[in-house]
Motif scaffolding. Structure first.
Motif, PDB file in Angstrom:
ATOM      1  N   GLY A  88       0.856  -1.193   0.000  1.00 19.84           N
ATOM      2  CA  GLY A  88       0.000   0.000   0.000  1.00 19.84           C
ATOM      3  C   GLY A  88       0.885   1.233   0.000  1.00 19.84           C
ATOM      4  N   SER A  89       0.364   2.333  -0.558  1.00 18.47           N
ATOM      5  CA  SER A  89       1.204   3.535  -0.573  1.00 18.47           C
ATOM      6  C   SER A  89       1.328   4.112   0.828  1.00 18.47           C
ATOM      7  CB  SER A  89       0.715   4.563  -1.584  1.00 18.47           C
ATOM      8  OG  SER A  89      -0.606   4.914  -1.351  1.00 18.47           O
ATOM      9  N   VAL A  90       0.442   3.704   1.749  1.00 18.68           N
ATOM     10  CA  VAL A  90       0.584   4.191   3.122  1.00 18.68           C
ATOM     11  C   VAL A  90       1.871   3.636   3.735  1.00 18.68           C
ATOM     12  CG1 VAL A  90      -0.807   2.384   4.275  1.00 18.68           C
ATOM     13  CG2 VAL A  90      -0.724   4.671   5.235  1.00 18.68           C
ATOM     14  N   ALA A  91       2.221   2.400   3.400  1.00 16.04           N
ATOM     15  CA  ALA A  91       3.478   1.828   3.909  1.00 16.04           C
ATOM     16  C   ALA A  91       4.658   2.595   3.321  1.00 16.04           C
ATOM     17  CB  ALA A  91       3.569   0.346   3.550  1.00 16.04           C
ATOM     18  N   LEU A  92       4.557   2.928   2.027  1.00 17.87           N
ATOM     19  CA  LEU A  92       5.645   3.679   1.394  1.00 17.87           C
ATOM     20  C   LEU A  92       5.786   5.066   2.007  1.00 17.87           C
ATOM     21  CD1 LEU A  92       5.095   2.634  -2.318  1.00 17.87           C
ATOM     22  CD2 LEU A  92       7.024   1.985  -0.841  1.00 17.87           C
ATOM     23  N   LEU A  93       4.647   5.695   2.305  1.00 15.52           N
ATOM     24  CA  LEU A  93       4.715   7.017   2.947  1.00 15.52           C
ATOM     25  C   LEU A  93       5.517   6.922   4.244  1.00 15.52           C
ATOM     26  CD1 LEU A  93       1.023   8.197   2.429  1.00 15.52           C
ATOM     27  CD2 LEU A  93       3.038   9.480   1.685  1.00 15.52           C
ATOM     28  N   LEU A  94       5.216   5.906   5.025  1.00 13.60           N
ATOM     29  CA  LEU A  94       5.944   5.739   6.295  1.00 13.60           C
ATOM     30  C   LEU A  94       7.426   5.484   6.032  1.00 13.60           C
ATOM     31  CD1 LEU A  94       5.979   5.602   9.358  1.00 13.60           C
ATOM     32  CD2 LEU A  94       5.397   3.175   9.206  1.00 13.60           C
ATOM     33  N   SER A 113      -6.064  16.746   5.410  1.00  5.12           N
ATOM     34  CA  SER A 113      -5.663  15.911   4.293  1.00  5.12           C
ATOM     35  C   SER A 113      -5.783  14.461   4.743  1.00  5.12           C
ATOM     36  CB  SER A 113      -4.246  16.297   3.862  1.00  5.12           C
ATOM     37  OG  SER A 113      -3.892  15.649   2.661  1.00  5.12           O
ATOM     38  N   PHE A 114      -5.008  13.576   4.130  1.00  7.80           N
ATOM     39  CA  PHE A 114      -5.125  12.136   4.434  1.00  7.80           C
ATOM     40  C   PHE A 114      -4.891  11.912   5.931  1.00  7.80           C
ATOM     41  CE2 PHE A 114      -2.887   7.800   3.712  1.00  7.80           C
ATOM     42  CZ  PHE A 114      -4.060   7.111   4.039  1.00  7.80           C
ATOM     43  N   GLU A 115      -5.847  11.256   6.552  1.00  8.38           N
ATOM     44  CA  GLU A 115      -5.836  11.166   8.014  1.00  8.38           C
ATOM     45  C   GLU A 115      -4.645  10.388   8.572  1.00  8.38           C
ATOM     46  OE1 GLU A 115      -8.947   9.161   6.412  1.00  8.38           O
ATOM     47  OE2 GLU A 115      -9.463   8.119   8.245  1.00  8.38           O
ATOM     48  N   LEU A 188       4.876  13.623  -3.435  1.00  8.07           N
ATOM     49  CA  LEU A 188       3.627  13.966  -4.123  1.00  8.07           C
ATOM     50  C   LEU A 188       2.739  12.728  -4.073  1.00  8.07           C
ATOM     51  CD1 LEU A 188       1.845  15.844  -5.852  1.00  8.07           C
ATOM     52  CD2 LEU A 188       3.151  15.124  -7.861  1.00  8.07           C
ATOM     53  N   ASP A 189       1.720  12.783  -3.218  1.00  4.13           N
ATOM     54  CA  ASP A 189       0.850  11.626  -2.975  1.00  4.13           C
ATOM     55  C   ASP A 189      -0.337  11.710  -3.941  1.00  4.13           C
ATOM     56  OD1 ASP A 189      -0.845   9.687  -2.017  1.00  4.13           O
ATOM     57  OD2 ASP A 189      -0.831  10.378   0.053  1.00  4.13           O
ATOM     58  N   GLU A 190      -0.315  10.846  -4.933  1.00  4.35           N
ATOM     59  CA  GLU A 190      -1.334  10.884  -5.984  1.00  4.35           C
ATOM     60  C   GLU A 190      -2.197   9.622  -5.972  1.00  4.35           C
ATOM     61  OE1 GLU A 190       0.047  13.492  -9.618  1.00  4.35           O
ATOM     62  OE2 GLU A 190       1.199  11.642  -9.557  1.00  4.35           O
ATOM     63  N   ALA A 191      -2.706   9.270  -4.814  1.00  6.35           N
ATOM     64  CA  ALA A 191      -3.472   8.027  -4.689  1.00  6.35           C
ATOM     65  C   ALA A 191      -4.699   7.997  -5.622  1.00  6.35           C
ATOM     66  CB  ALA A 191      -3.910   7.831  -3.237  1.00  6.35           C
ATOM     67  N   TYR A 192      -5.175   9.185  -6.015  1.00  4.07           N
ATOM     68  CA  TYR A 192      -6.414   9.247  -6.818  1.00  4.07           C
ATOM     69  C   TYR A 192      -6.168   9.798  -8.225  1.00  4.07           C
ATOM     70  CZ  TYR A 192      -8.142   8.457  -2.174  1.00  4.07           C
ATOM     71  OH  TYR A 192      -8.358   7.902  -0.936  1.00  4.07           O
ATOM     72  N   PHE A 220      -2.425   0.897  -6.174  1.00  5.12           N
ATOM     73  CA  PHE A 220      -3.355   0.019  -6.895  1.00  5.12           C
ATOM     74  C   PHE A 220      -4.686  -0.122  -6.154  1.00  5.12           C
ATOM     75  CE2 PHE A 220       0.621  -1.336  -8.888  1.00  5.12           C
ATOM     76  CZ  PHE A 220       0.221  -1.540 -10.209  1.00  5.12           C
ATOM     77  N   SER A 221      -4.816   0.576  -5.008  1.00  3.90           N
ATOM     78  CA  SER A 221      -5.999   0.365  -4.160  1.00  3.90           C
ATOM     79  C   SER A 221      -7.273   0.989  -4.714  1.00  3.90           C
ATOM     80  CB  SER A 221      -5.771   0.969  -2.772  1.00  3.90           C
ATOM     81  OG  SER A 221      -4.748   0.299  -2.104  1.00  3.90           O
ATOM     82  N   LYS A 222      -7.160   2.075  -5.447  1.00  2.00           N
ATOM     83  CA  LYS A 222      -8.345   2.863  -5.781  1.00  2.00           C
ATOM     84  C   LYS A 222      -8.806   2.551  -7.211  1.00  2.00           C
ATOM     85  CE  LYS A 222      -7.557   4.723  -1.760  1.00  2.00           C
ATOM     86  NZ  LYS A 222      -8.355   4.472  -0.589  1.00  2.00           N
ATOM     87  N   ALA A 223      -8.182   3.187  -8.206  1.00  2.00           N
ATOM     88  CA  ALA A 223      -8.619   2.991  -9.593  1.00  2.00           C
ATOM     89  C   ALA A 223      -8.509   1.525 -10.014  1.00  2.00           C
ATOM     90  CB  ALA A 223      -7.783   3.872 -10.516  1.00  2.00           C
ATOM     91  N   LEU A 229      -5.586  -6.128  -1.398  1.00  2.00           N
ATOM     92  CA  LEU A 229      -4.326  -6.858  -1.602  1.00  2.00           C
ATOM     93  C   LEU A 229      -3.101  -6.043  -1.199  1.00  2.00           C
ATOM     94  CD1 LEU A 229      -4.995  -8.810  -4.910  1.00  2.00           C
ATOM     95  CD2 LEU A 229      -4.770  -9.712  -2.613  1.00  2.00           C
ATOM     96  N   ARG A 230      -3.260  -4.724  -1.046  1.00  2.16           N
ATOM     97  CA  ARG A 230      -2.210  -3.849  -0.524  1.00  2.16           C
ATOM     98  C   ARG A 230      -0.985  -3.760  -1.446  1.00  2.16           C
ATOM     99  NH1 ARG A 230      -4.034  -1.049   0.948  1.00  2.16           N
ATOM    100  NH2 ARG A 230      -2.654  -0.181   2.505  1.00  2.16           N
ATOM    101  N   VAL A 231      -1.104  -2.987  -2.480  1.00  8.22           N
ATOM    102  CA  VAL A 231       0.064  -2.690  -3.323  1.00  8.22           C
ATOM    103  C   VAL A 231       0.089  -1.213  -3.679  1.00  8.22           C
ATOM    104  CG1 VAL A 231       1.542  -3.556  -5.201  1.00  8.22           C
ATOM    105  CG2 VAL A 231      -0.580  -4.763  -4.655  1.00  8.22           C
TER     106      VAL A 231
END
Ligand SMILES: Cc1ncc(COP(=O)(O)O)c(C=O)c1O
Length: 367
Positions: A88-94, A113-115, A188-192, A220-223, A229-231
């Protein structure tokens, strides 16, 4: 709320003071679950087939997600070393925050922003410097640049912004990058990003290779509909990615997740038809809300934002009673994900009822 419980052992006070992550209220089987910006479409058969073909899970996965990085690198025109994959990109952010910031360091981001941002920064041991959003829910990039001090190690820019949906323009972002010291990491967090239609919006893909201090994160979580699956992945200068690789929990991207992501890239055309459908539902909702007197910022994401302020809890209750599970941020607003087509009419009906609560916030209705 606060994670303050009696513990026999000494724990970090800032961790004890951090809110524990809680998922939204569970939705009943009949309700529409519109609280986590998930993709409402079930997995494509081709992606499901790739998952079932990957049943050798008595073995560890490829720790570097090599095949997926090659596939992503080919799409972006970069080497596989310039791609990192995480659970997940949340893991990468960390990983990136931890690589760049620790005790005594600051991380600047727009707020709301993202909680997850405040918690990730606390986990790294660093300090959050939230900069208020503009009145329209967008980033105030000049104010973000002004908040940078010698203690700042990371700036996070979220476009489209979760939860307001507002995108940063390319011109705003370029002006911002010109102000930022070249030794300061910008995420630059572009999850969407895949839901953006505004040609003026920043698009990280156009910025690849342009800045020595910029990392672009996608998921890969959104679109792509792989939330379960967390990628996630990111691209940027190899040395920064290597530092983030050093902070990773090894082997956390499973083989099944890697196979599903590769299959999803191969099936992008079909997946993006679904994205177009979600974008058209979003536009339908935004124009319906506009006709009803709502003044909502243009959204570039798969959700919309109702700025309900002090009426937020009441608004969430109205939605809940209508079988719509949204995501309230108490005192601020409600985020509603774009989901099933059948949810659009109930959302518009509930929005009418909510608007009656808050004439002061929406002058069009007060007239
Ligand atoms: C702005 C933003 N960034 C990152 C993420 C993380 O997504 P994931 O960890 O599922 O890739 C989310 C998820 O909601 C998000 O809204």
């Amino acid at each position: 709320m606060d994670n303050v419980q009696k513990s026999a052992v000494r724990l970090r006070p800032e961790i004890l003071a951090s809110p524990v992550y809680r998922q939204g209220k569970p939705a009943s089987a009949e309700a529409f679950k519109l609280s986590s910006n998930e993709n409402p479409f079930p997995p494509l058969p081709g992606v499901a087939a790739a998952v079932t073909a990957e049943l050798g899970f008595n073995r560890y996965p490829d720790a570097t997600a090599g095949a997926l990085r090659v596939a992503l690198g080919q799409r972006l025109g970069v080497r596989a070393e310039e791609i990192i994959v995480g659970s997940g990109s949340v893991a990468l952010l960390l990983q990136f925050i931890t690589a760049a910031a620790g005790p005594g360091d600051d991380v600047v981001y727009s707020w709301r922003s993202f909680e997850a941002y405040p918690t990730l920064v606390t986990v790294a041991g660093a300090r959050s410097v939230p900069v208020p959003n503009r009145a329209d829910g967008g980033h105030d990039l000049p104010a973000l640049a002004a908040a940078i001090t010698p203690a700042t190690r990371v700036v996070i820019v979220c476009s489209p912004n979760n939860p307001t949906g507002v995108t940063v323009t390319r011109a705003e972002f370029e002006a911002f990058m010109a102000e930022v010291p070249a030794d300061l990491l910008v995420l630059l967090d572009e999850a969407y990003a895949e839901f953006v239609v505004d040609p003026e919006a920043v698009n990280g893909r156009d910025l690849v290779g342009r800045y020595p201090n910029l990392v672009i994160l996608r998921t890969f979580s959104k679109a792509y509909g792989l939330a379960g699956l967390r990628v996630g992945w990111a691209t940027g200068p190899e040395a920064i990615l290597d530092a983030a690789r050093a902070t990773a929990i090894p082997l956390s991207v499973t083989g099944v997740a890697q196979a599903a992501a590769i299959a999803s890239l191969e099936l992008e055309e079909e997946l993006f038809e679904r994205v177009s459908e979600l974008v058209s539902r979003r536009e339908e909702l935004l124009s319906g809300l506009g006709e009803r007197g709502w003044n909502i910022p243009v959204s570039g994401s798969n959700f919309i934002w109702l700025a309900t302020g002090e009426y937020t809890d009441a608004a969430a209750q109205i939605l809940w009673d209508a079988g719509l599970v949204a995501r309230p941020f108490s005192g601020d607003g409600v985020r509603i994900s774009i989901g099933e087509r059948e949810s659009l009419t109930p959302i518009l009906d509930a929005a009418d009822a909510i608007l009656n609560l808050l004439p002061a916030l929406h002058p069009a209705k007060a007239r």
